[in-house]
Motif scaffolding. Structure first.
Motif, PDB file in Angstrom:
ATOM      1  N   TYR A  46     -22.957  25.223  13.850  1.00  0.00           N
ATOM      2  CA  TYR A  46     -23.008  24.430  15.072  1.00  0.00           C
ATOM      3  C   TYR A  46     -22.676  22.954  14.831  1.00  0.00           C
ATOM      4  CZ  TYR A  46     -24.417  22.928  19.693  1.00  0.00           C
ATOM      5  OH  TYR A  46     -24.414  22.389  20.957  1.00  0.00           O
ATOM      6  N   TYR A  49     -19.308  20.933  15.932  1.00  0.00           N
ATOM      7  CA  TYR A  49     -19.011  20.265  17.194  1.00  0.00           C
ATOM      8  C   TYR A  49     -19.117  18.744  17.070  1.00  0.00           C
ATOM      9  CZ  TYR A  49     -19.387  25.083  18.433  1.00  0.00           C
ATOM     10  OH  TYR A  49     -19.213  26.431  18.452  1.00  0.00           O
ATOM     11  N   ILE A  86     -17.811  24.985  25.026  1.00  0.00           N
ATOM     12  CA  ILE A  86     -17.207  24.212  23.951  1.00  0.00           C
ATOM     13  C   ILE A  86     -15.691  24.239  24.072  1.00  0.00           C
ATOM     14  CG2 ILE A  86     -16.917  24.031  21.448  1.00  0.00           C
ATOM     15  CD1 ILE A  86     -19.709  23.224  22.526  1.00  0.00           C
TER      16      ILE A  86
END
Length: 105
Positions: A46, A49, A86
């Motif tokens: 994660y 990002y 995203i």
């Protein structure tokens, strides 16, 4: 910073936040950019990002666009599933990147 990136006892996210602050301050980017590039080839989960945000900001602010960053951003934007939150953010980054590249030509 270099030591923290290679030290498994330090959460990688701490190093990424450190690089983010470093880039925002624009201090010694010639040192920060190679460190960021080492993250392009790591499994970040994660935390990827935040890295994408850092890179997209750098690409839009640098006088010379780094090809490795551009390729990474495009690859990542194509890898995500359509409609994913995203993905939508990456599409915005991709559009912004294309505008920046057009303006610099």
């Amino acid at each position: 910073m270099k030591k923290s990136l290679s030290d498994d006892s330090i959460p990688l996210l701490f190093s990424i936040y450190g690089l983010s602050g470093w880039c925002e301050s624009e201090a010694d980017l010639y040192i920060a950019i190679p460190l960021i590039k080492t993250l392009l080839y790591r499994d970040l989960g994660y935390d990827k990002y935040l890295l994408l945000y850092i890179i997209s900001s750098l690409v839009s602010e640098l006088k010379e666009v780094d090809a490795e960053f551009v390729i990474y951003l495009i690859k990542e934007s194509l890898d995500f599933q359509k409609g994913d939150k995203i993905t939508l953010q990456l599409r915005k980054i991709q559009k912004h990147l294309l505008m920046v590249l057009s303006a610099k030509q």
